[in-house]
Write a protein that holds these residues in place. Structure first.
Motif, short mmCIF file in Angstrom:
data_model
loop_
_atom_site.label_atom_id
_atom_site.label_comp_id
_atom_site.label_asym_id
_atom_site.label_seq_id
_atom_site.Cartn_x
_atom_site.Cartn_y
_atom_site.Cartn_z
N LYS A 75 10.53 33.89 9.57
CA LYS A 75 11.60 34.00 8.59
C LYS A 75 12.53 35.16 8.97
O LYS A 75 13.74 35.04 8.93
CB LYS A 75 11.00 34.21 7.19
CG LYS A 75 11.99 34.18 6.06
CD LYS A 75 11.25 34.14 4.72
CE LYS A 75 12.22 34.02 3.56
NZ LYS A 75 12.79 35.32 3.16
N THR A 76 11.91 36.27 9.35
CA THR A 76 12.69 37.43 9.79
C THR A 76 13.28 37.20 11.17
O THR A 76 14.45 37.51 11.42
CB THR A 76 11.77 38.68 9.83
OG1 THR A 76 11.15 38.83 8.56
CG2 THR A 76 12.57 39.92 10.18
N TYR A 77 12.47 36.66 12.06
CA TYR A 77 12.92 36.44 13.45
C TYR A 77 14.20 35.62 13.49
O TYR A 77 15.13 35.93 14.24
CB TYR A 77 11.80 35.73 14.22
CG TYR A 77 12.09 35.50 15.69
CD1 TYR A 77 11.95 36.53 16.61
CD2 TYR A 77 12.50 34.25 16.15
CE1 TYR A 77 12.20 36.32 17.95
CE2 TYR A 77 12.75 34.03 17.50
CZ TYR A 77 12.61 35.08 18.39
OH TYR A 77 12.87 34.86 19.73
N ASP A 79 16.32 35.33 11.08
CA ASP A 79 17.32 35.92 10.20
C ASP A 79 17.65 34.99 9.03
O ASP A 79 18.81 34.84 8.63
CB ASP A 79 18.60 36.20 11.01
CG ASP A 79 19.47 37.28 10.37
OD1 ASP A 79 18.94 38.02 9.52
OD2 ASP A 79 20.66 37.37 10.71
N GLN A 82 19.76 35.87 5.81
CA GLN A 82 21.17 36.23 5.96
C GLN A 82 22.08 35.04 5.59
O GLN A 82 21.81 33.92 5.99
CB GLN A 82 21.44 36.62 7.41
CG GLN A 82 22.81 37.18 7.68
CD GLN A 82 22.79 38.69 7.79
OE1 GLN A 82 23.36 39.39 6.99
NE2 GLN A 82 22.08 39.19 8.79
N LYS A 112 15.74 38.53 15.37
CA LYS A 112 15.13 39.87 15.25
C LYS A 112 13.97 39.92 16.24
O LYS A 112 12.86 39.50 15.95
CB LYS A 112 14.65 40.07 13.82
CG LYS A 112 13.72 41.25 13.60
CD LYS A 112 14.42 42.58 13.79
CE LYS A 112 13.42 43.73 13.75
NZ LYS A 112 12.72 43.95 15.04
N GLY A 234 18.52 45.11 14.02
CA GLY A 234 19.31 44.73 12.85
C GLY A 234 20.58 45.54 12.67
O GLY A 234 21.11 45.63 11.57
#
Length: 293
Positions: A75-77, A79, A82, A112, A234
């Motif tokens: 989910k973060t990887y 992004d 955003q 990320k 980031g």
DNA sequence: TTCCAGGAACGAG
DNA sequence: CTCGTTCCTGGA
């Protein structure tokens, strides 16, 4: 932003994700550890995991993973928090060039990535094209990284830890086709591996201070520093200028033979907090158009 | 065989 | 500070 998550065995499916196109994400110069499969899906190694991603209609299918890793890593990887729609809208205001660039690379997302891997990858990237960069990183990983598993009949290796490179010789590193950059890789491994610098804390600094810190590392200049800031920390206001971005900026916004500093200041001022996104759309656009070829 | 692409270090001014 | 040269590899 608003998408539905469906959990299945060894896979997670997202429905209704906007602004997400695999070829745009992986072929805009930010990431080197992926392979396009014959079915059009992408298999990648990141954060010590093997992931296969496919897109079918409005579904994004994360294969070879589970819901814990989706929330913990992917989910973060990718992004996914955003709102790219809002970013695009802001960048396109009074800017027909950016409008056309975004038409081409509408599905780009800024990944990320791991700070250490990004540092070494972009030290390797200097003065070379993408296929060669991919090859060097692959060879380094196969030699010094841990085998994390197989997928579709192929073994995949994690990116080597700093400690795994620490006591190698320049000649050994050079065997991975790194050329004169081998020395920089070993220096960086020493700085990070022996804790002279905590690369995982740099994101807490503001962009300018973080850049200054990265520039202390040999083999890291302004462009490489901005890539690390943007693709692993980031810092979305960073604006890395490689030959393609230089050409596209001169062609559409400035004029030929501008010093890098002028382009840098212009880009930072024009695109502000979204400079990094602008850079990605412009890079992809420049390559699509083949500007300067 | 030679030519070229592609960022940072380094030395000179 | 800015400028010019050098460092490697692999593909045309």
């Amino acid at each position: 932003m608003n998408y539905k998550i469906v959990e299945e065995k060894d896979k997670v499916i997202l429905e209704g994700v906007a602004d997400f196109e695999l070829s745009h994400i992986f072929e805009c110069g930010q990431c080197f550890r992926w392979n396009r499969e014959v079915d059009g899906s992408y298999t990648l190694v990141a954060h010590k995991k093997i992931l296969n991603v496919a897109k079918e209609k409005d579904q994004i299918i994360f294969n070879n993973t589970n819901i814990e890793d989706f929330y913990g890593i992917w989910k973060t990887y990718f992004d996914l928090g955003q709102d790219y729609g809002a970013i695009k809208k802001s960048l396109c205001k009074n800017d027909p060039v950016m409008e056309r660039a975004i038409e081409k690379g509408y599905g780009i997302r800024i990944l990320k990535q791991d700070e250490w891997e990004t540092l070494i990858s972009f030290i390797i990237s200097s003065n070379r094209g993408i296929p060669l960069i991919k090859k060097s990183i692959e060879e380094l990983s196969e030699k010094y990284g841990r085998l994390i598993g197989t997928y579709k009949g192929r073994g995949h290796y994690a990116f080597p830890e700093p400690e795994a490179l620490l006591n190698r010789t320049i000649e050994e590193i050079r065997l991975c086709r790194t050329g004169y950059r081998a020395k920089y890789i070993l220096d960086a491994a020493a700085i990070v591996g022996e804790r002279q610098m905590n690369i995982y804390n740099i994101h807490n600094l503001d962009t300018d201070m973080a850049r200054k810190e990265l520039l202390r590392i040999s083999g890291v200049g302004p462009k490489v520093a901005d890539c690390i800031l943007l693709f692993s920390m980031g810092k979305f206001d960073a604006f890395p200028i490689d030959v393609w971005v230089k050409r596209v900026m001169e062609y559409f916004y400035l004029q030929e033979d501008m010093p890098l500093k002028v382009i840098q200041d212009y880009g930072q001022k024009r695109f502000g907090e979204y400079a990094g996104f602008a850079q990605q759309y412009l890079f992809y656009y420049a390559r699509e158009l083949g500007i300067g070829k």
